[in-house]
Design an enzyme around this catalytic site. Sequence first.
Site, PDB file in Angstrom:
ATOM      1  N   SER A  60      82.906  30.048 -12.198  1.00  0.00           N
ATOM      2  CA  SER A  60      82.243  29.300 -11.458  1.00  0.00           C
ATOM      3  C   SER A  60      81.328  28.391 -12.638  1.00  0.00           C
ATOM      4  O   SER A  60      81.212  29.054 -13.472  1.00  0.00           O
ATOM      5  CB  SER A  60      81.212  29.874 -10.530  1.00  0.00           C
ATOM      6  N   LYS A  61      80.732  27.163 -11.864  1.00  0.00           N
ATOM      7  CA  LYS A  61      79.999  26.467 -12.864  1.00  0.00           C
ATOM      8  C   LYS A  61      78.742  27.206 -13.244  1.00  0.00           C
ATOM      9  O   LYS A  61      78.340  27.360 -14.453  1.00  0.00           O
ATOM     10  CB  LYS A  61      79.497  25.424 -12.181  1.00  0.00           C
ATOM     11  N   ARG A  62      78.053  28.073 -12.220  1.00  0.00           N
ATOM     12  CA  ARG A  62      77.036  28.949 -12.493  1.00  0.00           C
ATOM     13  C   ARG A  62      77.259  29.674 -13.576  1.00  0.00           C
ATOM     14  O   ARG A  62      76.320  30.095 -14.419  1.00  0.00           O
ATOM     15  CB  ARG A  62      76.486  29.463 -11.111  1.00  0.00           C
TER      16      ARG A  62
END
Length: 471
Positions: A248-250
């Site tokens: 994920s981007k996070r």
Amino acid sequence: MRTRFAPSPTGPLHFGSVRTALFGWLAARHSGGSFVLRIEDTDQERYIPGSEALIVETLNWLGLEWDEGPEKDGPHDPYVQSLRIELYQEWADQLVQRGAAYWCTCAPARLAAMREEQRRHSQPTRYDRRCLGRQDEVAAERAQGQPAVLRLRMPDGTTEWDDVIRGRVVFDNKDIDDQVLLKSDGFPTYHLAVVVDDHVMDITHVIRSDEWIPSTPKHLAVYQALEWVPPYFAHVPAVLGPDGLKLSKRRGARNVLDYGELGYVPAAIVNAMALLGWSSGTEAEVFTLQELVERFTLDRIHAAPAVFDPRRLDDLNGVHIRRMDTEDLVHALEFHLPGTSLETRRRLVPMLRERMVTLADAKHLAAPLLDGVAPDQADFPPKGVEPAVARAMLDACIDAVAAGMLEHEDDLLERLRETAKQHAAKVGAAFRVLYVAVLGEPSGVPVIQAMAFLGSDRALERLRAARARLG
Ligand code: GLU
């Protein structure tokens, strides 16, 4: 079939989102339908400037061209949600008129306290519908300028759909919150905009991440209220990193464009992404984009999460590099071999092609051939090779090269193999002597081709220098 990729401009694309785009693109191309690119930028707080350009660049680089969308126009222009706000507001009015949405003036502080209370009682956090029963009062409050959001009135009962990948999915509507559809500044949320756009853009198959499954009942409630026929939904499973956690981007998943700089070729990336959760139904694993188009159907996507294995990408990258058109490879290597001429790269490519895992490998593979200096022969003869064998290999090679045998690479190879055998040495080990002598390393580009590239004089210089060290 009309599919769409609807990224939010919240940063560069990582493998998870590119895989979703690829599945939508392949499904459309396989069916001879259309692929739409739509930028979903209604959440202005998460907007990261420059993301749209990165999205466009990534899809172009991978060869996933879209039929309608930014830079392409189309009958539903513009394909950027922030430029379509009035459309969503019109349909929001419709929802109010049909009793499917209501205004809510609850202050953020009240909502926060309500949620806190629900959490304390281990209840799901959900709007308690305080405003639903007081719409006249709410209208008066709005008229006085009090901020208000528009909420979906989630109908009673259950919501069910046949997901193309998941099969039957059932939700009890009691578990679904009355979603905000318009924010207090009149901006729509994703949940309203996505439904309106998928409908007016005639999307037949919504192919998206399975993290949207809990939102789908809300979307279906909007379709139902507006008496629209919903599209098919295909919720694709998550892509997990090698650590088993979701990319994920996070969690800092890498920008797919970075892989280009690292020397990965689009054909390999697309191939590796396709195999994340999709099976071809055959043993084969290597596919060009065109071969994927021919074979791809949504019913071969598995519901279980797929694990991204970087080694598999490496393997596929090597295979696709070896299959690349020579001139394409010559051009692609310009970035990794800066300062080399077209002519030099044309001569290097046949050697490099066999050995590269990534295009970036060209740099160290070509270094002993491009640098003017003789390679470092520190460990000589290489481990596991008798000095007598090393001497014999070098003598045979020096004689043959001096006699002009570099013109006949196959004969030279044969002669050197014979020499190794005559000395009862393993061919691989005996050849390591030549690799270290010519390239400075026990492995590298095919050594006879390397000598031919250097030319007899420079090859002999290196062979003799190595020979001198053996006494
Ligand atoms: N804008 C959403 C996202 O970036 C797309 C969800 C969808 O495809 O409906 O995740």
